[in-house]
Write a protein that holds these residues in place. Structure first.
Motif, short mmCIF file in Angstrom:
data_model
loop_
_atom_site.label_atom_id
_atom_site.label_comp_id
_atom_site.label_asym_id
_atom_site.label_seq_id
_atom_site.Cartn_x
_atom_site.Cartn_y
_atom_site.Cartn_z
N GLN A 99 8.86 47.59 14.74
CA GLN A 99 8.60 47.36 16.22
C GLN A 99 9.60 46.42 16.93
O GLN A 99 10.23 45.56 16.52
N VAL B 125 10.60 44.52 20.28
CA VAL B 125 9.81 43.71 21.35
C VAL B 125 10.96 42.93 22.02
O VAL B 125 11.75 42.41 21.49
N GLN C 50 8.28 38.53 26.53
CA GLN C 50 7.46 38.03 25.84
C GLN C 50 7.06 36.70 26.11
O GLN C 50 6.36 36.05 25.89
N SER D 289 4.45 44.44 23.33
CA SER D 289 3.35 44.37 22.79
C SER D 289 2.15 43.75 23.61
O SER D 289 1.97 42.72 24.14
N THR E 67 -0.98 43.79 22.88
CA THR E 67 -1.96 42.94 22.13
C THR E 67 -1.44 41.40 22.17
O THR E 67 -2.04 40.32 22.36
N ARG E 68 0.06 41.25 21.88
CA ARG E 68 0.50 39.73 21.96
C ARG E 68 0.56 39.35 23.30
O ARG E 68 0.06 38.22 23.39
N GLU F 211 -3.10 37.83 23.79
CA GLU F 211 -3.11 36.62 22.86
C GLU F 211 -2.55 35.43 23.51
O GLU F 211 -2.99 34.46 23.25
N THR F 212 -1.42 35.78 24.10
CA THR F 212 -0.52 34.54 24.77
C THR F 212 -0.90 34.34 26.34
O THR F 212 -0.44 33.60 26.92
#
Length: 128
Positions: free
Chosen positions: A3, A5, A10, A55, A57-58, A61-62
């Motif tokens: 992966q 990233v 991020q 990501s 998903t990340r 989540e954040t």
């Protein structure tokens, strides 16, 4: 598969991705309306990808705000998946967006049509 990233994306609070909905589509714009003359053969809104550069998903989540802007619509990333929030003038939600996506999309209860001035050649009068 590894992966990959981007650390910069991020950490950003808001992210806007811009690109075409399907690769290879032929389109035209007339009088502020978007027309898909020939649909693209390569879907870009898919459930599985070969390489992960970001990501989602990340991001969820954040608490990042993630928006995807295409020539035919605007999608928002939510905990429930992608939400269709805006469509270009004259785009058929079912035929041109939902049927072309290879993953389910939710449609906002407040689905809006993008201002047609954005699809006209004359200036729209924005000021800094």
């Amino acid at each position: 598969m590894a992966q990959v990233v981007s650390s910069t994306s991020q950490r950003a609070r808001r992210i806007v991705f811009s690109g075409t909905f399907n690769a290879g589509a032929k389109m035209s714009v007339d009088a502020g309306k978007v027309r898909i003359d020939q649909e693209g053969r390569i879907a870009k809104i898919v459930p599985i990808v070969d390489q992960i550069l970001f990501s989602g998903t990340r991001a969820v989540e954040t608490g990042q705000e993630v928006t995807y802007v295409t020539e035919r619509c605007v999608l928002k990333l939510t905990p429930e998946g992608l939400l269709l929030s805006e469509i270009a003038p004259d785009i058929d939600t079912r035929k041109d967006i939902l049927d072309q996506a290879r993953t389910p999309l939710k449609v906002s209860d407040e689905l809006r049509v993008v201002d047609a001035r954005l699809f006209r050649p004359e200036p729209i009068g924005l000021r800094p």
